[in-house]
Design an enzyme around this catalytic site. Structure first.
Site, PDB file in Angstrom:
ATOM      1  N   SER A 269       0.857  -1.200   0.000  1.00 26.00           N
ATOM      2  CA  SER A 269       0.000   0.000   0.000  1.00 26.00           C
ATOM      3  C   SER A 269       0.881   1.234   0.000  1.00 26.00           C
ATOM      4  O   SER A 269       2.061   1.158   0.328  1.00 26.00           O
ATOM      5  CB  SER A 269      -0.861   0.013   1.266  1.00 26.00           C
ATOM      6  OG  SER A 269      -0.068   0.449   2.368  1.00 26.00           O
ATOM      7  N   ASP A 270       0.303   2.354  -0.360  1.00 22.15           N
ATOM      8  CA  ASP A 270       1.050   3.590  -0.152  1.00 22.15           C
ATOM      9  C   ASP A 270       0.965   3.928   1.338  1.00 22.15           C
ATOM     10  O   ASP A 270       0.236   3.296   2.099  1.00 22.15           O
ATOM     11  CB  ASP A 270       0.491   4.706  -1.042  1.00 22.15           C
ATOM     12  CG  ASP A 270       1.507   5.822  -1.245  1.00 22.15           C
ATOM     13  OD1 ASP A 270       1.428   6.541  -2.234  1.00 22.15           O
ATOM     14  OD2 ASP A 270       2.422   5.942  -0.392  1.00 22.15           O
ATOM     15  N   TRP A 271       1.699   4.973   1.719  1.00 15.07           N
ATOM     16  CA  TRP A 271       1.858   5.302   3.136  1.00 15.07           C
ATOM     17  C   TRP A 271       0.500   5.506   3.833  1.00 15.07           C
ATOM     18  O   TRP A 271      -0.226   6.435   3.521  1.00 15.07           O
ATOM     19  CB  TRP A 271       2.677   6.589   3.240  1.00 15.07           C
ATOM     20  CG  TRP A 271       3.099   6.901   4.627  1.00 15.07           C
ATOM     21  CD1 TRP A 271       2.333   7.390   5.631  1.00 15.07           C
ATOM     22  CD2 TRP A 271       4.429   6.761   5.168  1.00 15.07           C
ATOM     23  NE1 TRP A 271       3.072   7.560   6.764  1.00 15.07           N
ATOM     24  CE2 TRP A 271       4.365   7.184   6.505  1.00 15.07           C
ATOM     25  CE3 TRP A 271       5.638   6.323   4.672  1.00 15.07           C
ATOM     26  CZ2 TRP A 271       5.473   7.181   7.348  1.00 15.07           C
ATOM     27  CZ3 TRP A 271       6.750   6.325   5.488  1.00 15.07           C
ATOM     28  CH2 TRP A 271       6.671   6.732   6.814  1.00 15.07           C
ATOM     29  N   ALA A 273      -2.233   4.095   3.471  1.00 14.04           N
ATOM     30  CA  ALA A 273      -3.413   4.036   2.613  1.00 14.04           C
ATOM     31  C   ALA A 273      -4.427   2.992   3.073  1.00 14.04           C
ATOM     32  O   ALA A 273      -5.632   3.153   2.823  1.00 14.04           O
ATOM     33  CB  ALA A 273      -2.999   3.757   1.167  1.00 14.04           C
TER      34      ALA A 273
END
Ligand code: GLC
Length: 734
Positions: A269-271, A273
């Site tokens: 995942s992105d930070w 997210a």
């Protein structure tokens, strides 16, 4: 001999099978808690003792942002010797355009139209990062961006699908090298999956509203190319598209990425997210977010701690199965196997560091030189034997800003700024007066002094643009005009009558029509990285001939955004002959202006089109020839054209091959880039340049959402930008 060759062929298959066997046995020995730990990625910049405790308990699979190889090895030793399952960590960092030796920002690297050079740059970055213990980089960013208001346009390869695809693949190959298990290789992570650059209004993190067809036609192909290049991981995007956040979008992550493309790497995942699924209003709570993200296909949770906190409860309650968890853990372990971390987990402390060495500076200098785009030149460049030049502007000596956004480890002490390089090369013949301290500066108190100096000079080299902080993540702009008093400074200097060469350093296309009118020459250097000053000085003085091409369309006004060359025709395309607003008669009757798609105050064309870039020499194209004027399915079309250098010095031209499909079961873009070729020619020399197209290059997602080339009429154009060139018709038969 044959047997050896056969074994060589079989080896990857054999290694993969061996990996899976080892993973099976590991999974069989791990507790559910340890499995959840492998899916947990945290920032290593917190309290180191807490981090060590988490690792010791097997609650961490990956650590970000630890770049001291001694510390990396200490944490790795705890993981390998003290954690319950003895599984090595993978250390990650955003190495987006260089590690310590900074390359131009990716948008500038795209302007080189030179994937081979971009691959070299990525290889250099991997050598520096892996020396510091980093084996996983969150790059390339392959987000198509058609809106310069979006700060992250700096971080990708511009507006075009084909250019983003070839550049993303180049970075993957550069980072991952021939062998991912080679200690100087690091796993690439193509991001942000997907459509993030279409944020409504160009405002970062905003919702996107892309149809499946737009996704498949424009936004997905660069990711597919990266996956086909062997990219080891994919990062999900922050945006919700059509109401579904990408981090929990099963259609994208499971059906397309894994089902259609066969991707077997890690999705991270992105930070935060996974946690943001609650903020989006898509998950009821953190536990719900964990179920939705994991079952959609997001394997690793970056920094929200939701997986490690909830997976055991969710399996116990039956909302998740252990098999679903195992599938994600298997992919994380596979990544670590492929990196060779189980057999070689530690970073060798280099006896002789390669970081920042001359060889790396040379790559950075070449990339900076090829990234610079010559937008206008009324004969002022290259500078001849000048007696005196004035160097001015807020970006002339800006070692931090010159490196651009996502400069996490870049060494500003190493930055060669234009002012310092020109001063060092030409001494007293260069007078440096910044006149503005930074791009937003409105203090004009030094304008009189710099204008007086300019009056007595052969030329002014004025460095304008934007500070790095105005570009990149979360840094969107509603206005693309120059900040502060920069335009006023240019007006003041132009009024002296001394020719002004404007050199822009920026992380996006800016709306600079007035600045181009006032300048005798215009260079666009993006944020050119560590060696930007050397490259720009070489170009200013003619030691190097600019060859960069625009990877994004330049607007006349912000309001034209989003702006891109491969747009739809519409039913009422502008003729290009529409009256400019100042010529519209007063009390004009309603229909006098016609009915076509353009802006009264900005027209329909960009200030500079995608693919545009001048040279110190001139080129001519001739003799466009197609191997056939009608082809059938699965045929190959061979295209050739003669490029001649009609000027007086050697130059490089980035030829571009475009195709227009004049009709289909859905409307088609007015033009689409299909091939690029960089050709270097001595003055007077010419070369026959060959391209090959197949009907696969003509395929698109039709009304029935099937990918295929439909019969019909096409126009093929070979040019030196997206608005001009030699064209020829051809057709595709049933
Ligand atoms: C950021 C970015 C992403 C980056 C990640 C880790 O928010 O969106 O591109 O890789 O966090 O730093």
């Amino acid at each position: 001999m044959k047997r050896l060759f056969f074994i060589f062929l079989l080896c990857p298959v054999f290694c993969a099978a061996q990996h899976e066997t080892r993973i099976d046995s590991l999974l069989g020995r791990m507790t559910l808690h340890e499995k959840a730990g492998q899916l947990n990625q945290l920032d290593g910049r917190g309290t180191i003792d807490q981090l060590k405790e988490l690792i010791r308990r097997g609650e961490l699979g990956s650590v970000m942002n630890v770049m001291d190889p001694v510390m990396v090895n200490e944490l790795q030793r705890i993981a390998c010797e003290e954690s319950p399952a003895r599984i090595p960590l993978v250390f990650a960092r955003d190495v987006v355009h260089g590690f310590k030796t900074m390359l131009p920002i990716p948008l500038g690297q795209a302007a080189t139209f030179d994937p081979e050079l971009v691959k070299q740059g990525a290889r250099m970055a991997a050598a520096e990062a892996t020396e510091h213990g980093i084996r996983w980089s969150f790059a390339p960013m392959a987000d198509i961006s058609r809106d310069a208001r979006w700060g992250r346009i700096a971080e990708g390869f511009g507006e075009d699908t084909y250019l983003n695809a070839v550049m993303a693949a180049a970075v993957v190959e550069g980072y991952q090298g021939k062998e991912l298990a080679d200690p100087s290789s690091m796993a690439a992570c193509v991001k942000h999956f997907v459509g993030y650059g279409a944020a409504e209004g160009g405002r970062d993190y905003n919702a996107t509203h892309l149809t499946e067809r737009q996704m498949r036609e424009f936004y997905l192909p660069p990711f597919h190319e990266a996956v086909q290049a062997g990219c080891a991981s994919v990062m999900t995007a922050f945006n919700d598209n059509d109401g579904i956040p990408c981090t929990a979008n099963r259609f994208l992550l499971h059906d397309v990425l894994r089902g259609e493309w066969g991707f077997d790497g890690v999705v991270v995942s992105d930070w935060g997210a996974v946690g943001e699924l609650v903020t989006h209003g898509y998950a009821g709570d953190r536990a719900d977010a964990a179920v939705k993200a994991l079952t959609a296909g997001t394997d690793m949770d970056m920094s929200s701690k939701i997986y490690i906190e909830n997976i055991e409860k969710l399996v116990a309650s039956g909302r998740l199965t252990e098999a679903e968890v195992d599938a994600a853990v298997r992919r994380v372990l596979r990544l670590k196997m492929r990196l060779g971390l189980f057999d070689n987990p530690y970073t060798e402390i280099a006896a002789r560091s390669v970081t920042g060495g001359d060889a790396h500076l040379a790559v950075a200098r070449k990339a900076a030189e090829e990234s610079v785009v010559l937008l206008a030149n009324r004969g002022t460049l290259p500078l001849g034997n000048f007696k005196k030049i004035v160097v001015a502007g807020p970006l002339a000596d800006a070692p931090h800003d010159q490196l651009g956004t996502w400069t996490m480890d870049g060494d500003t002490a190493q930055t060669r700024t234009p002012a310092r390089v020109l001063k060092a090369r030409y001494g007293k013949r260069v007078e440096f007066i910044p006149a503005l301290r930074y791009s937003r500066d409105r203090d004009t108190s030094d304008f009189a002094r710099v204008a007086a100096a300019a009056a007595g000079a052969d030329a002014v080299i004025l460095f304008l643009g934007e500070e790095a902080i105005l570009t990149g993540e979360a840094h969107s702009l509603a206005g693309l005009e120059l900040q502060g008093a920069q335009t006023a400074l240019l007006e003041r200097l132009a009024a002296t009558g001394t020719p002004v060469v404007a050199v822009f350093m920026a992380g996006r296309p800016l709306a600079i029509p007035r600045e181009c009118t006032l300048s005798s020459a215009v260079l666009y250097a993006w944020h050119p990285g560590t060696m930007g000053g050397e490259a720009i000085a070489d170009i200013l003085t003619g030691k190097a001939n600019p060859s960069g091409k625009l990877p994004a369309s330049f607007p006349r006004m912000s309001g034209q955004s989003p702006l891109y060359y491969n747009h739809s025709s519409t039913g009422r395309p502008a003729s290009g002959k529409e009256k400019p607003i100042e010529q519209i008669p007063v009390n004009a009757r309603q229909s006098v202006l016609g009915h076509s798609s353009y802006y009264l105050d900005a027209g329909s064309k960009p200030l500079f089109p995608f693919g545009f870039g001048l040279s110190y020499t001139t080129f001519e194209l001739g003799g466009l020839t197609l191997s056939a004027d009608s082809i059938s399915q699965n045929d190959t079309l061979r295209v050739s054209v003669t490029l001649r250098n009609t000027g007086r010095r050697e130059g490089t031209q980035a030829l571009q091959l475009y195709v227009r499909d004049h009709g289909g079961s859905v409307t088609r873009p007015v033009k689409e880039l299909k091939r690029i070729a960089r050709v270097t020619l001595a003055p007077g020399a010419s070369e026959r340049v060959e391209f090959t197209l197949t009907t696969a290059d003509l395929a698109f997602w039709g009304a029935d959402m099937r990918l295929r080339a439909e019969p019909g009429k096409f126009t093929l154009t070979v040019g030196m930008d997206s608005q001009s060139g030699l064209s020829a018709p051809f057709s595709l038969a049933e």
